[in-house]
Each structure stands twice: as C-alpha cells, then as structure tokens.
Scaffold this active site. Structure first.
Site, PDB file in Angstrom:
ATOM      1  N   GLU A 198       0.711  -1.228   0.107  1.00  0.00           N
ATOM      2  CA  GLU A 198       0.007  -0.014   0.079  1.00  0.00           C
ATOM      3  C   GLU A 198       0.817   1.386  -0.139  1.00  0.00           C
ATOM      4  OE1 GLU A 198      -2.405   1.968  -0.371  1.00  0.00           O
ATOM      5  OE2 GLU A 198      -3.933   1.310   0.947  1.00  0.00           O
ATOM      6  N   HIS A 200      -0.640   4.301  -0.562  1.00  0.00           N
ATOM      7  CA  HIS A 200      -1.671   5.433   0.002  1.00  0.00           C
ATOM      8  C   HIS A 200      -1.527   6.685  -0.854  1.00  0.00           C
ATOM      9  CE1 HIS A 200      -2.453   3.409   4.051  1.00  0.00           C
ATOM     10  NE2 HIS A 200      -3.221   3.664   3.595  1.00  0.00           N
ATOM     11  N   GLU A 224      -0.327  -0.710  -4.594  1.00  0.00           N
ATOM     12  CA  GLU A 224      -1.396   0.095  -4.619  1.00  0.00           C
ATOM     13  C   GLU A 224      -1.188   1.444  -4.609  1.00  0.00           C
ATOM     14  OE1 GLU A 224      -4.367  -1.536  -1.981  1.00  0.00           O
ATOM     15  OE2 GLU A 224      -5.137   0.568  -1.344  1.00  0.00           O
ATOM     16  N   GLU A 250     -10.071   2.992  -5.036  1.00  0.00           N
ATOM     17  CA  GLU A 250     -10.771   3.188  -3.713  1.00  0.00           C
ATOM     18  C   GLU A 250     -11.403   4.837  -3.736  1.00  0.00           C
ATOM     19  OE1 GLU A 250      -7.441   2.473  -1.076  1.00  0.00           O
ATOM     20  OE2 GLU A 250      -8.236   4.086  -0.079  1.00  0.00           O
ATOM     21  N   HIS A 300     -12.397  -2.359  -2.561  1.00  0.00           N
ATOM     22  CA  HIS A 300     -11.812  -1.537  -1.293  1.00  0.00           C
ATOM     23  C   HIS A 300     -13.053  -1.753  -0.156  1.00  0.00           C
ATOM     24  CE1 HIS A 300     -11.155   2.323   1.004  1.00  0.00           C
ATOM     25  NE2 HIS A 300     -10.093   1.604   1.220  1.00  0.00           N
TER      26      HIS A 300
HETATM   27  O1  LIG Z   1      -6.781   0.555   1.083  1.00  0.00           O
HETATM   28  C1  LIG Z   1      -7.254   0.946   1.935  1.00  0.00           C
HETATM   29  O2  LIG Z   1      -7.714   0.225   2.856  1.00  0.00           O
HETATM   30  C2  LIG Z   1      -7.357   2.313   2.111  1.00  0.00           C
HETATM   31  O3  LIG Z   1      -6.135   2.924   1.582  1.00  0.00           O
HETATM   32  C3  LIG Z   1      -7.464   2.964   3.577  1.00  0.00           C
HETATM   33  O4  LIG Z   1      -6.082   2.258   4.152  1.00  0.00           O
HETATM   34  C4  LIG Z   1      -7.338   4.300   3.557  1.00  0.00           C
HETATM   35  O5  LIG Z   1      -6.434   4.856   4.337  1.00  0.00           O
HETATM   36  C5  LIG Z   1      -8.794   4.735   3.996  1.00  0.00           C
HETATM   37  O6  LIG Z   1      -9.655   4.384   3.189  1.00  0.00           O
HETATM   38  C6  LIG Z   1      -8.704   6.501   3.739  1.00  0.00           C
HETATM   39  O7  LIG Z   1      -9.882   6.907   4.044  1.00  0.00           O
HETATM   40 MG   LIG Z   2      -5.835   1.994  -0.164  1.00  0.00          MG
END
Ligand SMILES: O=C(O)[C@H](O)[C@@H](O)[C@H](O)[C@H](O)CO
Ligand SMILES: [Mg+2]
Length: 394
Positions: A198, A200, A224, A250, A300
């Site tokens: 991840e 972000h 991701e 997401e 997500h």
């Molecule tokens: O893939 C995920 O689960 C998301 O990135 C979360 O980790 C986010 O931090 C959240 O949805 C922010 O609102």
């Molecule tokens: Mg995410």
C-alpha cells in the site's frame, strides 16, 4: 409500489477506535418506505463526517417519494439532478449508501439476499486479505511479528504500508527502511503468502519507480496507489518502468471514471468501493467493465460492518474476483457488533451471508445507542489515512 418515505443519516462513534482513525466513526443511512420496510446503507467517513452527513440530507430530497424498488432509475434521476455528482465525493457516497439501502429493501421484500437478484453467486466463501493488522508497527521486527499472527489466523494474503512518514520523495534511508520491513514480512510469512504493498497514493512517479525496483524481489502481488490519485501522467510513467501489478480504485466515484483507468491499461487490479462508486447499482457494472478488460476486482472495504456485508454480497457474484479487503479482525468490537456475527473470517475466507437483502441482521438497538451528533475529526501530525502508530522512521 412502496415509496421512499424517510432517509436518516446516523453517525456512530465509541471511545474504542480501532486501528484506523479514518474509520473511528461509521456513517449509517437508514431508509424507510411507505409500507414500513427498512433498509440500511453505509457512507464513507474519513475527515468528511459533517459534510457527508449534510450531503445525505440534501441528496435525500432527490430520493424521497420515489419508488423504492427502482435503484437504477433513482440513480439516473439523481445523476440528472446533481450537476456535480461526478466531481463530488460527498454526493457519490450519499448516493451509494441510499442505493445500498434500496437493494436491501428489494431483497427483503423478495426474501432473497442481494446476490440472488444479481444472477447468483459464483462462490460460497469469499477469500479475503488482511489490513489494519500492523497498528503501531515501526521496526521490521514489529512487522514480522504481527505478520506471523495474521498468518496464524489463517489469512493467505496481507496488505501493509511500509513507508512510514515518507511523502512525495523517498530517499535512500526511506528505501532502506521500506525494504527491511518488506523483507522481514516476506521472511516471516514464507513464499506462498500474497504480500500487497500500500502506497496510499503519496509518491511522485520517480520515487514510486525507485520503490518498485527495490521491492520487486520480494514478489509483491500488487502495488497499490503508487502515485498521487490525480497524477495520471505519473501513473503512465510508473507503468512504463515496472511490470508489477498496479491496484487502485478506492477513490473512484463513477463508472466512467473507472472505465478511463481500465481502458487506458493503467490498472491491473481494480478496487472499487461500494460506498462511493455508486452503491450496488454502479458496483455491479464496474465488475463487468473490469471483466471485459481482464482486470481483477479487489473491492476496497475499509470502513464498517455494513460496507463489509455489501462487499461480501458483490464479491460472491464477481467471476473476476482477486480477493476482498478485510479489516474484520481489527475492527473495534462495537463495529463488529453492529452486524451479528455472520461475517467472521475463518481460514482466510468469509462465508457468504444468506439473509434477505444485505445478507446479515443489523443490531438496530446498538445503532440507536451508538448514535452521536456529527462532529469534526481532529487533524493530527499522523495523517488520518495511515494505520495508527505507523507514521515513524526507526
Ligand atoms: O486500501 C485501503 O484500505 C485504504 O487505502 C485505507 O487504508 C485508507 O487509508 C482509507 O480508506 C482512507 O480513507
Ligand atoms: Mg488503499
């Protein structure tokens, strides 16, 4: 035909917050029809609890009086009314939550879980991956130890963000720290577990490419949101420099936005969120869109137990499912209790719940008792979107 007579946004909170500040509250939407049917949906909280709460009230004006059994027509009507739906996360999540509740109502009326209304399930249990498991992990040893616990619980895949407080740019120290964390997890879980990285959506393309090169040898199943959400050119550049799978989705809020990434070949694993893509009505179209382009789906699923229940329904009808995201074992207890325990993870899978509509029974009394006035979330140094206690170097 039953008409939509009431739509109530309800904010739930409790002192036990769980592993994620973004999900320390839950926004529930309750829809009631003229003949007394009740359906539930869930909207996205993050730092927008008040905005989303108020937007649900505005969007409701477009839904009250409409036929409850027509989510598609109602979505199209709201699309026509709200000039900004395709640009507004708040409107998209409000619409999604109301849409979910309408499908819940239809299912209850017909005595069938939603998956049956959509052509039937293609699997009885949904394979999931773990997220939220690494709260307060900072050193590689912390990550390794917690990863072992995840595997002991039976998960076959896990996701984490190994980048600590690095943002935009990553330097040699940051690369080294990320690599050590990923290496430690790989060694702890062995070769046969899927590791999902991840980012972000927080790096520039050059940094994301350096990261891909550095982490490739640990065989991550996907990378991701490697670059910032709106950085399309950065994503193209990233794509040219790595053959690792890209996962994203997401933050997509419409079918056509998803179509852009899919048709441009910018995504390998699509992660639509049923709480902002447009509910069940748009979610099911996104599944087919991805299927046509050989893209897998990994919904997500990071917020609450109602979202989790809908995600299980749709994951069950998705032929091109990779895995469903899952926080269940790291939810605070109150969040698990909003839904009776039909969604437990066993051996890395969740059985598809079979009750009419949403598939699970909702603890309405608990919802009443957790109800709070919407208020602003504090903005702390550690951004709201990271798993708690991980915004640190070591
Ligand atoms: O893939 C995920 O689960 C998301 O990135 C979360 O980790 C986010 O931090 C959240 O949805 C922010 O609102
Ligand atoms: Mg995410």
């Amino acid at each position: 035909m039953a008409k939509i007579s009431e739509i109530e946004p309800i904010v739930l909170a409790h002192s036990e917050k769980g592993s994620a500040t973004w999900a320390s509250v839950m926004i529930v939407v309750k829809v009631i029809t003229s003949d007394g049917q009740v359906g539930y949906g869930e909207a996205v909280p993050t730092l927008r609890v008040i905005n989303v709460y108020n937007t649900i009230k505005q969007v409701s004006k477009g839904y009250i009086g409409k036929e409850a059994e027509k989510p598609e027509e109602n979505y199209q009507e709201w699309y026509k009314q709200d000039f900004y739906l395709a640009r507004s996360f708040e409107s998209a999540t409000a619409t999604s939550a109301i849409d979910q509740a309408l499908w819940d109502i239809i299912g209850k009326e017909l005595g069938a879980p939603i998956y049956k209304l959509l052509g039937g399930k293609v699997r009885d249990k949904i394979p999931v991956y773990a997220n939220g498991w690494y709260q307060d992990a900072v050193t590689p040893e912390d990550f390794a130890e917690k990863a072992k616990d995840v595997i002991k619980k039976g998960y076959k895949a896990l996701k984490f963000d190994p980048f600590g407080p690095y943002y935009n740019w990553i330097d040699e120290k940051g690369l080294k720290e990320a690599e050590e964390r990923v290496k430690a997890v790989r060694e702890a879980v062995g070769d046969e577990i899927d590791i999902l990285i991840e980012h972000h959506g927080r790096f520039n393309a050059n940094s994301a490419i350096l990261i891909a090169k550095r982490l490739e040898k640990y065989n991550p199943m996907f990378m991701e949101e490697p670059v910032h959400h709106e950085d399309i050119e950065g994503l193209r550049k990233y794509k040219q420099h790595t053959s690792l799978n890209i996962a994203l989705g997401e933050r997509l809020i419409s079918l056509k936005e998803a179509a852009f990434y899919v048709s441009e070949g910018l995504v390998n694993i699509l992660q639509p969120d049923l709480c902002n893509i447009g509910g069940i009505t748009v979610g099911r179209k996104v599944i087919s869109l991805a299927e046509a382009f050989d893209v897998e789906i990994a919904f997500h699923n990071a917020f609450g137990s109602i979202q989790n229940a809908y995600s299980l329904q749709l994951a069950s009808i998705t032929p091109n499912l990779y895995l469903l995201e899952n926080f269940y074992d790291w939810f605070p207890q109150w969040k698990r209790d909003v839904v009776y325990d039909e969604t437990k993870v066993e051996d890395g899978h969740v059985k598809v719940p079979e009750k009419p509509g949403i598939g699970v029974s909702i603890n309405e009394k608990l919802i009443e008792s957790l109800k709070v006035e919407p208020k602003e979330l504090e903005v702390l140094e550690e951004p709201v979107w990271v798993v708690k206690g991980t915004w640190k170097k070591y």
